[in-house]
Design an enzyme around this catalytic site. Structure first.
Site, short mmCIF file in Angstrom:
data_model
loop_
_atom_site.label_atom_id
_atom_site.label_comp_id
_atom_site.label_asym_id
_atom_site.label_seq_id
_atom_site.Cartn_x
_atom_site.Cartn_y
_atom_site.Cartn_z
N GLY A 1 4.00 -18.79 -17.21
CA GLY A 1 2.87 -18.36 -16.15
C GLY A 1 2.58 -16.80 -17.09
N ASN B 1 2.51 -17.57 -10.54
CA ASN B 1 1.57 -17.32 -8.61
C ASN B 1 2.75 -17.53 -7.61
OD1 ASN B 1 0.18 -18.90 -10.33
ND2 ASN B 1 -1.13 -18.38 -8.41
N GLU C 1 9.85 -7.67 -11.30
CA GLU C 1 9.05 -6.80 -12.57
C GLU C 1 8.19 -5.54 -11.87
OE1 GLU C 1 8.98 -6.27 -15.93
OE2 GLU C 1 8.24 -4.69 -14.74
N LEU D 1 6.25 -3.43 -12.94
CA LEU D 1 4.94 -2.58 -13.79
C LEU D 1 4.47 -2.41 -12.89
CD1 LEU D 1 2.81 -4.87 -14.81
CD2 LEU D 1 4.05 -5.79 -16.38
N LYS E 1 13.37 -5.72 -5.04
CA LYS E 1 11.34 -5.39 -5.30
C LYS E 1 10.81 -5.45 -4.20
CE LYS E 1 7.72 -6.38 -7.73
NZ LYS E 1 7.03 -5.43 -8.37
N THR F 1 11.20 -4.73 -0.74
CA THR F 1 11.23 -3.33 -0.16
C THR F 1 10.72 -1.81 -1.11
OG1 THR F 1 13.07 -3.81 0.46
CG2 THR F 1 12.82 -1.58 0.29
N ALA F 2 10.58 -1.72 -2.49
CA ALA F 2 9.80 -1.15 -3.34
C ALA F 2 8.51 -1.00 -2.63
CB ALA F 2 10.30 -1.02 -4.79
N SER G 1 -7.12 6.70 -0.21
CA SER G 1 -8.19 6.65 -0.67
C SER G 1 -9.43 5.49 0.51
CB SER G 1 -8.03 5.08 -1.62
OG SER G 1 -6.46 4.39 -0.56
N PHE H 1 -5.24 0.47 -0.31
CA PHE H 1 -4.38 -0.22 -1.26
C PHE H 1 -5.11 -1.63 -1.65
CE2 PHE H 1 -1.24 -0.60 2.30
CZ PHE H 1 -1.29 -2.16 2.00
N CYS I 1 -0.11 -7.27 -4.93
CA CYS I 1 1.19 -7.91 -4.73
C CYS I 1 1.55 -6.91 -3.34
CB CYS I 1 2.25 -6.59 -5.40
SG CYS I 1 2.10 -7.35 -6.98
N LYS J 1 -7.91 -1.06 -8.83
CA LYS J 1 -7.98 0.51 -9.28
C LYS J 1 -8.18 1.12 -10.69
CE LYS J 1 -3.46 0.05 -10.86
NZ LYS J 1 -1.61 0.64 -11.57
C1 UDX Z 1 2.33 -2.59 -7.64
C2 UDX Z 1 3.64 -1.52 -7.82
O1 UDX Z 1 3.35 -0.38 -7.95
C3 UDX Z 1 4.15 -2.62 -8.81
O2 UDX Z 1 5.73 -1.65 -9.10
C4 UDX Z 1 4.52 -3.88 -8.24
O3 UDX Z 1 5.62 -4.55 -10.21
C5 UDX Z 1 3.06 -4.34 -8.23
O4 UDX Z 1 2.80 -3.78 -7.30
P1 UDX Z 1 0.21 -2.72 -8.82
O5 UDX Z 1 -0.75 -3.46 -7.70
O6 UDX Z 1 -0.19 -2.90 -10.06
O7 UDX Z 1 1.82 -2.31 -8.77
O8 UDX Z 1 -0.81 -0.91 -8.40
P2 UDX Z 1 -0.47 0.67 -7.83
O9 UDX Z 1 -0.36 1.64 -8.67
O10 UDX Z 1 1.14 0.30 -6.75
O11 UDX Z 1 -1.15 0.46 -6.62
C6 UDX Z 1 -2.11 -0.27 -5.77
C7 UDX Z 1 -2.85 -0.10 -5.31
O12 UDX Z 1 -2.72 0.78 -3.96
C8 UDX Z 1 -4.25 0.34 -5.54
O13 UDX Z 1 -5.46 -0.65 -4.97
C9 UDX Z 1 -4.41 1.88 -5.87
O14 UDX Z 1 -5.46 2.38 -6.05
C10 UDX Z 1 -3.80 2.06 -4.37
N1 UDX Z 1 -3.18 3.73 -4.72
C11 UDX Z 1 -2.04 3.72 -5.26
C12 UDX Z 1 -3.66 4.21 -3.78
O15 UDX Z 1 -4.94 3.64 -3.03
N2 UDX Z 1 -2.96 5.68 -3.49
C13 UDX Z 1 -2.02 5.80 -3.69
O16 UDX Z 1 -1.62 7.19 -4.03
C14 UDX Z 1 -1.55 4.72 -5.02
P1 ADP Z 2 1.04 -12.87 -11.67
O1 ADP Z 2 -0.12 -11.55 -11.60
O2 ADP Z 2 2.42 -12.76 -11.31
O3 ADP Z 2 0.59 -12.50 -13.47
P2 ADP Z 2 -1.25 -14.80 -12.02
O4 ADP Z 2 -1.84 -15.24 -11.17
O5 ADP Z 2 -2.15 -13.32 -12.93
O6 ADP Z 2 0.48 -14.15 -11.71
O7 ADP Z 2 -0.16 -15.42 -13.20
C1 ADP Z 2 0.10 -16.78 -13.24
C2 ADP Z 2 0.20 -17.99 -14.02
O8 ADP Z 2 0.57 -19.07 -13.69
C3 ADP Z 2 -1.06 -18.12 -13.48
O9 ADP Z 2 -2.17 -18.05 -14.93
C4 ADP Z 2 -1.30 -19.97 -13.91
O10 ADP Z 2 -1.63 -20.75 -14.47
C5 ADP Z 2 0.55 -19.92 -14.18
N1 ADP Z 2 1.08 -21.47 -13.34
C6 ADP Z 2 1.29 -21.20 -12.37
N2 ADP Z 2 1.83 -22.61 -11.96
C7 ADP Z 2 2.50 -23.05 -13.39
C8 ADP Z 2 3.46 -24.50 -14.39
N3 ADP Z 2 4.08 -24.59 -13.07
N4 ADP Z 2 3.12 -24.29 -15.46
C9 ADP Z 2 2.45 -22.68 -16.21
N5 ADP Z 2 1.28 -22.48 -15.62
C10 ADP Z 2 2.04 -21.79 -14.57
#
Ligand code: UDX
Ligand code: ADP
Length: 465
Positions: free
Chosen positions: A10, A92, A162, A164, A221, A223-224, A270, A273, A277, A340
């Site tokens: 992936g 994914n 993860e 991040l 994860k 829960t967070a 905002s 969100f 995730c 975002k």
């Molecule tokens: C989130 C988690 O933060 C991260 O730990 C997890 O691994 C994946 O999901 P992400 O979705 O990349 O990360 O971005 P994040 O910064 O959490 O923002 C999510 C959404 O909430 C965005 O649309 C952002 O604009 C919105 N947001 C965030 C708000 O509207 N207000 C805030 O105060 C914070």
């Molecule tokens: P995330 O945000 O979780 O990283 P993405 O959709 O950006 O999710 O990435 C997941 C990746 O996994 C995609 O690029 C998809 O093509 C790849 N993928 C899904 N199933 C398989 C598989 N069986 N073998 C290799 N790659 C795969």
């Protein structure tokens, strides 16, 4: 166990950046990222490193440093699995769109396919690491598939979610609040945990590396993400009350955020969100709770999603009602489409839903986003299947220049908090718009007073008059 070779299945928003950092920090380990998507792999291998498929500040420099040295991108999944001591699964896990749990449960078909492929290809013992966010006890299913291959190969399963956030992936990976590793409690399980811990210890201090059992790690994860999303829905719920009462949600957020028990982060009201995730993980949590007949738990978390949907609709509604109850034939300029700032990811972005709503009202939407391509915007709208592809194509215009997007518009909606929007020549934008010229700031990004001085009718989220 000393890990010399890693494979990551992936090459997406999680797998790509995570492996780039591991490769950069562990030059002694060969890291191969594989994906079925040939175009994605080709983009990761593009000679022009600024063309890698994921936009993250700082990422292209790190890829440039490690690529070809100990970081490789390939479509040869079997070979990479075969060579690896440790395999990360970063595929994914979207919400199911069919069958039992449709619209709620996580679709684990990609995970299962990976497990089966690992089982059929492996000739030596391996540690398999779940990186994707997964429902609790998924490790059990992976274990069952891997342990019944009958070819004598031993597998250890770890959960290493993860945390991040997109837009800050590089700094989050270089300096995480914590790394979480879940594994089995027996000796072999602990040996596998130690092997993964040793990799992270190359740049993260050991006191930030937490080890738990598998199920705690998987559930932590979910829960967070649920807690983070809940904070956004909580402040968004207050934003509506602020608008009615004359309070200012930014002032309220500041006042409560100074309470050390509450803390200042994640309190920005905002338009709602987005991202891959929050919604997916909460729906999944709700589904799991319901499957154990924990209906109150399920209802409690579902409310976070209900509030978020309400906020997106409410924002779109405000635009229509303010523009004299009709936007039919009017041009509405969108600044931002990504969910975002500092990412080109649009999954579940509020902009998609606001656009959909306004297109239903026969508005014409002109979009500018510094990183999102037109094709992506069209495909986001087509995915909703509200109207035909042709209608979507004629309903929105994508501009490469923000001033063009805003020209002759009746209103501007700020959907993403890109920093550059703040430094535009707003006098020039105002001069070229229909009057009265409206700004609906869905991110509380712009200076409302300044905008009003220029002549705009300005509305921010959560600011009562
Ligand atoms: C989130 C988690 O933060 C991260 O730990 C997890 O691994 C994946 O999901 P992400 O979705 O990349 O990360 O971005 P994040 O910064 O959490 O923002 C999510 C959404 O909430 C965005 O649309 C952002 O604009 C919105 N947001 C965030 C708000 O509207 N207000 C805030 O105060 C914070
Ligand atoms: P995330 O945000 O979780 O990283 P993405 O959709 O950006 O999710 O990435 C997941 C990746 O996994 C995609 O690029 C998809 O093509 C790849 N993928 C899904 N199933 C398989 C598989 N069986 N073998 C290799 N790659 C795969």
């Amino acid at each position: 166990m000393n890990i010399k070779s890693i494979c990551c299945i992936g090459a997406g928003y999680v797998g790509g950046p995570t492996m780039a950092i591991i490769a950069a920090k562990c030059p002694h380990i060969k890291v191969t990222v594989v994906d079925l998507n040939e175009a994605r792999i080709a983009a990761w291998n593009d000679a022009d490193v600024t063309k890698i498929p994921i936009y993250e500040p700082g990422l292209s420099d790190i890829v440039a440093e490690a690529r070809g040295r100990n970081l490789f991108f390939s479509t040869n999944v079997d070979q990479a699995i075969d060579e690896a001591d440790m395999i990360f699964i970063s595929v994914n896990t979207p919400t199911k769109t069919y069958g039992i749990g449709k619209g709620m449960a996580a679709d684990l078909k990609y995970i299962e396919l990976c497990a089966r492929q690992i089982a059929s290809v492996s000739k030596t013992d391996k540690i398999v690491v779940e990186k994707s966010t997964l429902p609790v006890r998924t490790a059990e299913a992976i274990k069952n598939i891997l342990q019944n291959t009958g070819n004598g190969v031993k597998f250890q399963i770890l959960s290493n979610p993860e945390f991040l956030a997109e837009g800050t992936a590089v700094t989050d990976l270089l300096n995480p609040d914590r790394v979480l590793i879940g594994g089995d409690g027996d000796a072999e399980g602990q040996e596998a945990v130690n092997a993964l811990e040793a990799i992270y210890a190359n740049w993260i201090s050991r006191d930030r590396i937490l080890t738990t059992n598998l199920w705690s790690s998987e559930l932590s994860k979910l829960t967070a993400n649920a807690f983070l999303a809940q904070r956004v829905s909580s402040i968004n719920a207050m934003s509506e009350l602020c608008e009615k009462t004359g309070a200012d949600v930014n002032e309220v957020a500041r006042a409560i955020g100074m309470d050390s028990r509450i803390g200042p982060k994640f309190l920005k009201a905002s338009v709602g969100f987005g991202g891959s995730c929050f919604q997916k993980d909460i729906l999944n949590l709700v589904y799991i709770a319901k499957s154990y007949a924990l209906n109150e738990v399920a209802d409690y978390w579902e409310q976070v999603i209900i509030m978020n949907d309400h906020q997106k609709r409410r924002f779109a509604n405000t635009i229509v009602s303010t523009l004299y109850n009709t936007v039919s034939g009017k041009k509405i300029a969108f600044l931002g489409w990504a969910f975002k700032k500092d990412t080109n990811d649009t999954r579940e972005s509020a902009a998609i839903y606001v656009a959909d709503y306004l297109l239903n009202e026969q508005a014409h939407v002109a979009v500018f986003d510094p990183q999102v391509q037109e094709l992506q915007m069209q495909s986001d709208l087509n995915y909703l299947a509200t109207r035909s592809e042709k209608e979507n194509a004629s309903g929105i215009t994508v501009q490469q220049d923000p001033y063009e997007a805003c020209k002759d518009a009746h209103a501007i909606a700020v959907l993403t908090e890109w920093d550059e929007f703040k430094s535009y020549d707003w006098h020039r934008i105002y001069a070229n718009m229909k009057k009265p010229a409206f700004i609906f700031d869905g991110r509380n990004l712009l200076d409302g007073k300044k905008m009003e001085q220029i002549g705009f009718v300005f509305q921010a989220i959560g600011k009562g008059k």
